[in-house]
Write a protein that holds these residues in place. Structure first.
Motif, PDB file in Angstrom:
ATOM      1  N   VAL A 132       0.857  -1.180   0.000  1.00 21.24           N
ATOM      2  CA  VAL A 132       0.000   0.000   0.000  1.00 21.24           C
ATOM      3  C   VAL A 132       0.898   1.235   0.000  1.00 21.24           C
ATOM      4  CG1 VAL A 132      -1.760   1.281   1.279  1.00 21.24           C
ATOM      5  CG2 VAL A 132      -1.730  -1.218   1.370  1.00 21.24           C
ATOM      6  N   VAL A 133       0.586   2.175  -0.893  1.00 17.17           N
ATOM      7  CA  VAL A 133       1.317   3.443  -0.930  1.00 17.17           C
ATOM      8  C   VAL A 133       0.332   4.560  -0.611  1.00 17.17           C
ATOM      9  CG1 VAL A 133       2.722   5.022  -2.303  1.00 17.17           C
ATOM     10  CG2 VAL A 133       2.930   2.553  -2.656  1.00 17.17           C
ATOM     11  N   LEU A 134       0.624   5.281   0.463  1.00 18.37           N
ATOM     12  CA  LEU A 134      -0.179   6.428   0.870  1.00 18.37           C
ATOM     13  C   LEU A 134       0.639   7.692   0.656  1.00 18.37           C
ATOM     14  CD1 LEU A 134      -1.571   5.144   4.289  1.00 18.37           C
ATOM     15  CD2 LEU A 134      -2.695   5.077   2.060  1.00 18.37           C
ATOM     16  N   ARG A 135      -0.039   8.784   0.380  1.00 18.21           N
ATOM     17  CA  ARG A 135       0.625  10.079   0.265  1.00 18.21           C
ATOM     18  C   ARG A 135       0.015  10.991   1.315  1.00 18.21           C
ATOM     19  NH1 ARG A 135       2.196  13.294  -5.107  1.00 18.21           N
ATOM     20  NH2 ARG A 135       4.309  13.065  -4.380  1.00 18.21           N
ATOM     21  N   ALA A 136       0.848  11.451   2.249  1.00 22.62           N
ATOM     22  CA  ALA A 136       0.410  12.317   3.344  1.00 22.62           C
ATOM     23  C   ALA A 136       0.925  13.730   3.106  1.00 22.62           C
ATOM     24  CB  ALA A 136       0.926  11.795   4.678  1.00 22.62           C
ATOM     25  N   GLY A 137       0.012  14.656   2.984  1.00 21.90           N
ATOM     26  CA  GLY A 137       0.386  16.054   2.804  1.00 21.90           C
ATOM     27  C   GLY A 137       0.988  16.621   4.072  1.00 21.90           C
ATOM     28  N   ALA A 138       1.888  17.575   3.896  1.00 22.53           N
ATOM     29  CA  ALA A 138       2.555  18.202   5.032  1.00 22.53           C
ATOM     30  C   ALA A 138       1.568  18.900   5.962  1.00 22.53           C
ATOM     31  CB  ALA A 138       3.610  19.188   4.536  1.00 22.53           C
ATOM     32  N   LEU A 139       0.401  19.288   5.444  1.00 23.62           N
ATOM     33  CA  LEU A 139      -0.623  19.946   6.256  1.00 23.62           C
ATOM     34  C   LEU A 139      -1.781  19.011   6.618  1.00 23.62           C
ATOM     35  CD1 LEU A 139      -0.911  23.402   4.442  1.00 23.62           C
ATOM     36  CD2 LEU A 139       0.253  22.894   6.598  1.00 23.62           C
ATOM     37  N   SER A 140      -1.631  17.717   6.386  1.00 24.10           N
ATOM     38  CA  SER A 140      -2.730  16.766   6.598  1.00 24.10           C
ATOM     39  C   SER A 140      -2.984  16.464   8.070  1.00 24.10           C
ATOM     40  CB  SER A 140      -2.452  15.456   5.853  1.00 24.10           C
ATOM     41  OG  SER A 140      -1.339  14.793   6.433  1.00 24.10           O
ATOM     42  N   ALA A 145       0.671  -6.619   4.725  1.00 26.73           N
ATOM     43  CA  ALA A 145       1.042  -5.789   3.570  1.00 26.73           C
ATOM     44  C   ALA A 145       2.111  -4.776   3.947  1.00 26.73           C
ATOM     45  CB  ALA A 145      -0.192  -5.057   3.030  1.00 26.73           C
ATOM     46  N   GLU A 146       2.963  -4.487   2.990  1.00 25.78           N
ATOM     47  CA  GLU A 146       3.976  -3.446   3.163  1.00 25.78           C
ATOM     48  C   GLU A 146       3.282  -2.091   3.055  1.00 25.78           C
ATOM     49  OE1 GLU A 146       7.882  -1.611   0.854  1.00 25.78           O
ATOM     50  OE2 GLU A 146       6.760  -3.248  -0.065  1.00 25.78           O
ATOM     51  N   LEU A 147       3.646  -1.165   3.933  1.00 23.15           N
ATOM     52  CA  LEU A 147       3.097   0.188   3.901  1.00 23.15           C
ATOM     53  C   LEU A 147       4.198   1.173   3.550  1.00 23.15           C
ATOM     54  CD1 LEU A 147       0.831   2.271   4.425  1.00 23.15           C
ATOM     55  CD2 LEU A 147       1.596   2.313   6.815  1.00 23.15           C
ATOM     56  N   VAL A 148       3.946   1.978   2.524  1.00 26.06           N
ATOM     57  CA  VAL A 148       4.862   3.040   2.123  1.00 26.06           C
ATOM     58  C   VAL A 148       4.106   4.353   2.279  1.00 26.06           C
ATOM     59  CG1 VAL A 148       6.206   4.026   0.224  1.00 26.06           C
ATOM     60  CG2 VAL A 148       6.030   1.533   0.476  1.00 26.06           C
ATOM     61  N   ILE A 149       4.729   5.311   2.957  1.00 28.84           N
ATOM     62  CA  ILE A 149       4.110   6.628   3.118  1.00 28.84           C
ATOM     63  C   ILE A 149       5.010   7.666   2.468  1.00 28.84           C
ATOM     64  CG2 ILE A 149       3.246   8.372   4.720  1.00 28.84           C
ATOM     65  CD1 ILE A 149       2.804   6.104   6.749  1.00 28.84           C
ATOM     66  N   ALA A 174      -4.627  30.078  -1.625  1.00 32.27           N
ATOM     67  CA  ALA A 174      -5.431  28.885  -1.351  1.00 32.27           C
ATOM     68  C   ALA A 174      -4.509  27.679  -1.419  1.00 32.27           C
ATOM     69  CB  ALA A 174      -6.545  28.747  -2.385  1.00 32.27           C
ATOM     70  N   ILE A 175      -4.736  26.719  -0.556  1.00 34.33           N
ATOM     71  CA  ILE A 175      -3.921  25.506  -0.570  1.00 34.33           C
ATOM     72  C   ILE A 175      -4.320  24.671  -1.779  1.00 34.33           C
ATOM     73  CG2 ILE A 175      -3.348  23.386   0.652  1.00 34.33           C
ATOM     74  CD1 ILE A 175      -3.877  25.012   3.249  1.00 34.33           C
ATOM     75  N   ALA A 176      -3.352  24.370  -2.624  1.00 35.04           N
ATOM     76  CA  ALA A 176      -3.583  23.591  -3.842  1.00 35.04           C
ATOM     77  C   ALA A 176      -3.185  22.129  -3.656  1.00 35.04           C
ATOM     78  CB  ALA A 176      -2.817  24.203  -5.010  1.00 35.04           C
ATOM     79  N   ALA A 177      -2.265  21.845  -2.771  1.00 34.63           N
ATOM     80  CA  ALA A 177      -1.806  20.477  -2.514  1.00 34.63           C
ATOM     81  C   ALA A 177      -1.115  20.437  -1.158  1.00 34.63           C
ATOM     82  CB  ALA A 177      -0.841  20.017  -3.606  1.00 34.63           C
ATOM     83  N   GLY A 178      -1.125  19.251  -0.564  1.00 34.64           N
ATOM     84  CA  GLY A 178      -0.393  19.056   0.680  1.00 34.64           C
ATOM     85  C   GLY A 178      -1.256  19.019   1.921  1.00 34.64           C
ATOM     86  N   ALA A 179      -2.574  18.938   1.755  1.00 31.72           N
ATOM     87  CA  ALA A 179      -3.455  18.923   2.920  1.00 31.72           C
ATOM     88  C   ALA A 179      -4.189  17.599   3.105  1.00 31.72           C
ATOM     89  CB  ALA A 179      -4.467  20.058   2.817  1.00 31.72           C
ATOM     90  N   ASP A 180      -3.966  16.632   2.216  1.00 30.80           N
ATOM     91  CA  ASP A 180      -4.755  15.397   2.225  1.00 30.80           C
ATOM     92  C   ASP A 180      -3.920  14.159   2.511  1.00 30.80           C
ATOM     93  OD1 ASP A 180      -7.108  16.775   1.389  1.00 30.80           O
ATOM     94  OD2 ASP A 180      -6.354  16.746  -0.665  1.00 30.80           O
ATOM     95  N   LEU A 181      -4.626  13.102   2.891  1.00 32.68           N
ATOM     96  CA  LEU A 181      -4.056  11.761   2.940  1.00 32.68           C
ATOM     97  C   LEU A 181      -4.713  11.002   1.803  1.00 32.68           C
ATOM     98  CD1 LEU A 181      -2.350   9.550   4.341  1.00 32.68           C
ATOM     99  CD2 LEU A 181      -4.402   8.984   5.664  1.00 32.68           C
ATOM    100  N   THR A 182      -3.899  10.472   0.884  1.00 35.84           N
ATOM    101  CA  THR A 182      -4.418   9.846  -0.323  1.00 35.84           C
ATOM    102  C   THR A 182      -3.872   8.432  -0.473  1.00 35.84           C
ATOM    103  OG1 THR A 182      -4.349  12.020  -1.370  1.00 35.84           O
ATOM    104  CG2 THR A 182      -4.633  10.143  -2.827  1.00 35.84           C
ATOM    105  N   LEU A 183      -4.756   7.521  -0.864  1.00 38.21           N
ATOM    106  CA  LEU A 183      -4.327   6.171  -1.239  1.00 38.21           C
ATOM    107  C   LEU A 183      -3.812   6.267  -2.667  1.00 38.21           C
ATOM    108  CD1 LEU A 183      -4.113   3.094  -0.874  1.00 38.21           C
ATOM    109  CD2 LEU A 183      -6.517   2.941  -1.553  1.00 38.21           C
ATOM    110  N   ARG A 184      -2.495   6.225  -2.833  1.00 40.43           N
ATOM    111  CA  ARG A 184      -1.876   6.375  -4.156  1.00 40.43           C
ATOM    112  C   ARG A 184      -1.955   5.094  -4.970  1.00 40.43           C
ATOM    113  NH1 ARG A 184      -0.062  10.495  -6.793  1.00 40.43           N
ATOM    114  NH2 ARG A 184       1.917   9.552  -7.183  1.00 40.43           N
ATOM    115  N   SER A 185      -1.660   3.964  -4.323  1.00 38.22           N
ATOM    116  CA  SER A 185      -1.716   2.698  -5.047  1.00 38.22           C
ATOM    117  C   SER A 185      -1.787   1.537  -4.065  1.00 38.22           C
ATOM    118  CB  SER A 185      -0.502   2.529  -5.967  1.00 38.22           C
ATOM    119  OG  SER A 185       0.684   2.408  -5.215  1.00 38.22           O
TER     120      SER A 185
END
Length: 118
Positions: free
Chosen positions: A29-37, A60-64, A98-109
């Motif tokens: 599992v690859v997650l993407r965590a925004g710096a403001l999340s 499962a392996e976890l990658v953040i 306005a914040i355009a990116a970096g505020a969310d936690l996303t399931l990338r893959s």
């Protein structure tokens, strides 16, 4: 712990994905965590195995990955990188952004196992 509820939400999404794709389990599992999340990556790494126990993602392996902050300036229209502690436009220095990116936690893959070879 906030990250345990986040890990549980990720498990729900993974269960839906596995069912939709006809897979048996999740290997990675690859997650993407925004710096403001507000997500603490180490706490999420700790919580993930507990949330995954008995699910399709057990073991499962976890990658953040960390996503930097991007802002969109309302004054000049530029989208630039920004320091999470100082949200200003990198082009004009304005603070009407306005914040355009970096505020969310996303399931990338998610790497799914369709059938076990055992």
């Amino acid at each position: 712990m906030h990250e345990l509820s986040l890990a549980a939400a990720v498990m729900e999404e993974l269960e839906r994905l596995v069912q939709r794709e006809g897979a048996r389990r999740v290997a990675r599992v690859v997650l993407r965590a925004g710096a403001l999340s507000g997500v603490e990556p180490e706490a999420l790494r700790f919580a993930f195995p507990a949330a995954a126990e008995g699910t399709c993602a057990e073991g499962a392996e976890l990658v953040i990955e960390t996503e930097p902050v991007q802002v969109r300036c309302r004054a000049c229209g530029a989208q630039t990188a920004a320091d999470p502690l100082r949200l200003v436009c990198g082009a004009c220095g304005g603070d009407d952004v306005a914040i355009a990116a970096g505020a969310d936690l996303t399931l990338r893959s998610a790497e799914l196992i369709v059938e076990d070879n055992a």
